[in-house]
Design an enzyme around this catalytic site. Sequence first.
Site, PDB file in Angstrom:
ATOM      1  N   GLY A  17       1.140  -0.984  -0.061  1.00  0.00           N
ATOM      2  CA  GLY A  17       0.078   0.115   0.138  1.00  0.00           C
ATOM      3  C   GLY A  17       0.754   1.314  -0.002  1.00  0.00           C
ATOM      4  O   GLY A  17       2.138   1.346   0.047  1.00  0.00           O
ATOM      5  N   LYS A 131     -10.435   9.055  11.730  1.00  0.00           N
ATOM      6  CA  LYS A 131     -11.913   8.721  11.348  1.00  0.00           C
ATOM      7  C   LYS A 131     -12.355   7.740  12.613  1.00  0.00           C
ATOM      8  O   LYS A 131     -13.488   7.573  12.582  1.00  0.00           O
ATOM      9  CB  LYS A 131     -12.173   8.008   9.932  1.00  0.00           C
ATOM     10  CG  LYS A 131     -11.929   9.291   8.789  1.00  0.00           C
ATOM     11  CD  LYS A 131     -11.968   8.758   7.351  1.00  0.00           C
ATOM     12  CE  LYS A 131     -11.854   9.776   6.350  1.00  0.00           C
ATOM     13  NZ  LYS A 131     -10.661  10.424   6.644  1.00  0.00           N
ATOM     14  N   LYS A 143     -11.916   0.919  12.737  1.00  0.00           N
ATOM     15  CA  LYS A 143     -10.442   1.322  13.202  1.00  0.00           C
ATOM     16  C   LYS A 143     -10.378   1.652  14.617  1.00  0.00           C
ATOM     17  O   LYS A 143      -9.466   1.432  15.098  1.00  0.00           O
ATOM     18  CB  LYS A 143     -10.007   2.606  12.350  1.00  0.00           C
ATOM     19  CG  LYS A 143      -9.616   2.249  11.032  1.00  0.00           C
ATOM     20  CD  LYS A 143      -8.661   1.161  10.622  1.00  0.00           C
ATOM     21  CE  LYS A 143      -7.379   1.694  10.110  1.00  0.00           C
ATOM     22  NZ  LYS A 143      -6.215   0.837   9.905  1.00  0.00           N
ATOM     23  N   THR A 197     -17.346  18.218  -1.838  1.00  0.00           N
ATOM     24  CA  THR A 197     -18.478  17.614  -1.262  1.00  0.00           C
ATOM     25  C   THR A 197     -19.260  18.682  -0.466  1.00  0.00           C
ATOM     26  O   THR A 197     -20.463  18.834  -0.077  1.00  0.00           O
ATOM     27  CB  THR A 197     -18.437  16.490  -0.500  1.00  0.00           C
ATOM     28  OG1 THR A 197     -17.354  16.596   0.778  1.00  0.00           O
ATOM     29  CG2 THR A 197     -18.025  15.180  -1.325  1.00  0.00           C
TER      30      THR A 197
END
Length: 339
Positions: A17, A131, A143, A197
Amino acid sequence: AKMDWKKQVILVTGGTGSFGKKFIEVMLRDYQPAKLIVFSRDELKQHEMRVGGFNHPSLRYFIGDVRDLQRLRRAMQGVDLVVHAAALKQVPACEYNPMEAIKTNILGSGNVIEAAIDAGVKKVLALSTDKAVNPINLYGTTKLAAEKLFVQSNAYAGARPSTRFSCVRYGNVVGSRGSVIPLFIRQRENGGKLTITDDRMTRFWLTLEQGARFVIRCIEQMHGGEVFVPKIPSTRILDLAQVIAPGAEIEVIGIRPGEKLHEVLIHEDEARSTVELEDMFVVQPTAALWFGREWESVGKPLPDGYRYSSDANPDWLTVDQIREMVAPFEAEYAHTNGR
C-alpha cells in the site's frame, strides 16, 4: 535505549500500500534492517513493487491475507517488529460492504495480535486514523475497534518481557490512493469543474514520508498501549482546490455517506489521559495494569475539555506549503501523461 535497526526482522502487513511502500523505502535507505517482509494479498501489486525497484536482498514477499491466522503465524516466524497497515480504507466501499470491512479491519487485527503473541514478536504498531475518533462511518468504527484490540492486548503479555502493542493515529495522507489531490489535478486537466462535497470542509494533512518517520519514532519509543498522535497542520479543502486549479469552477456535490465536515484526532474524553509533547500527543490507556505512567514525566497534561480537531487546529498550511505539498503529484501527473 537506541534501537539497533540493523538486527531487526520487520513484517509489514499491507506492505504494497501507499504507506507500506514508503515505510519500506525509508527503512532500506536509512536503517538497513536484517530482513523486511512484505505481507499482502495482491500478487500483482507485489510483482509491480518488485519490478518497480523494490528488489533488495533483504526484502521478502509473502502472499497472505490478515483474515488467515495460519498464514500470519507462518509469516511471523522469527519476526521482531510488525507494522500493521493492512486495511480496507475507502469510506464508501466500507459503507457498502460492511462485513468485508469488519473481517479485514477488526478480525484481521485480532489475527495479527494472536499471531504476534504466539510468534514472540517484540513490538507491534498498528496504523489508525482520525476517522476512528467519534466515528460516524463504518470504516472509522472498525478502526476504533482495532485500536481497542491493540491497546487491550498488552494485558495478555503480563509482566514478562513479551509482545507490546501500540497505535499511531493520524489524518489524511497527501496523495495516498484515493486522495483528493490527484482527483483535483485530473479534473483540472480534463477541463472540467472541481467537485467538492462541502466548501466548509477541513482536514488534517501529512505526507507519506512524515507518516513513515513518525511510525519509526513511535516503534523506538513505545512501551505498549499508547495511541500516538502527531501534531500536524490542517487545510481547508477550498484552499487546496484553489491552489491546484486557481479560478476553476467549483461544484459542491453534497457530503458523501459517512463523511464529516471536520475530523478530530483527540476528543475531550480522551484528553484526560493524554499528555502533550513538543511534536505529538500520547494517549495513555486508562485502566491498564501493565502500563506505568512513563509518559507523564516527559509530557504535560492537556487542559480540561481539550479537543484536537481539524477546524480548531492552531497550525494551518500556507498557500506556499500547499503548493509544495501538491508539487510531486503535479510532476507525476505530467510524467504519466507525457507532458
